[in-house]
Enzyme design. Structure first.
Site, PDB file in Angstrom:
ATOM      1  N   CYS A  17       0.865  -1.106   0.186  1.00  0.00           N
ATOM      2  CA  CYS A  17       0.014  -0.036   0.041  1.00  0.00           C
ATOM      3  C   CYS A  17       0.630   1.341  -0.034  1.00  0.00           C
ATOM      4  CB  CYS A  17      -0.912  -0.068   1.092  1.00  0.00           C
ATOM      5  SG  CYS A  17      -2.042   1.333   1.213  1.00  0.00           S
ATOM      6  N   PRO A  18       0.830   2.141  -0.987  1.00  0.00           N
ATOM      7  CA  PRO A  18      -0.361   2.459  -1.765  1.00  0.00           C
ATOM      8  C   PRO A  18      -0.318   1.815  -3.313  1.00  0.00           C
ATOM      9  CG  PRO A  18       0.625   4.429  -1.781  1.00  0.00           C
ATOM     10  CD  PRO A  18       1.398   3.362  -0.776  1.00  0.00           C
TER      11      PRO A  18
END
Length: 79
Positions: A17-18
């Site tokens: 993430c992201p």
């Protein structure tokens, strides 16, 4: 639709993430409206992030599954 029917694939394995959702945001544009994108990911946060991505941007999450540490998503592109 079986789990093998898709138009394009995004391999986000090994990313965290992201990055998977950022890549998804770009790759979904390569699919025609109504087409299906298959996403492969290993980051558990995608189980939260990808359904939200679909909901907010009007795409349909057709299928979400897990095979050991691999998360597999089938997303139908909205209009």
């Amino acid at each position: 639709m079986s789990a093998t029917e898709y138009d394009l694939e995004l391999d986000a394995r090994g990313l965290f993430c992201p990055e998977p959702v950022m890549m998804l945001h770009n790759r979904i544009n390569d699919v025609q409206p109504g087409g299906v994108l298959r996403v492969l990911a290993t980051d558990p946060s995608t189980t939260r992030d990808i359904p939200r991505f679909c909901q907010f941007l009007g795409h349909e999450l057709i299928n979400q599954s897990e095979d050991d540490d691999l998360f597999i998503y089938l997303i139908r592109r909205g209009q």
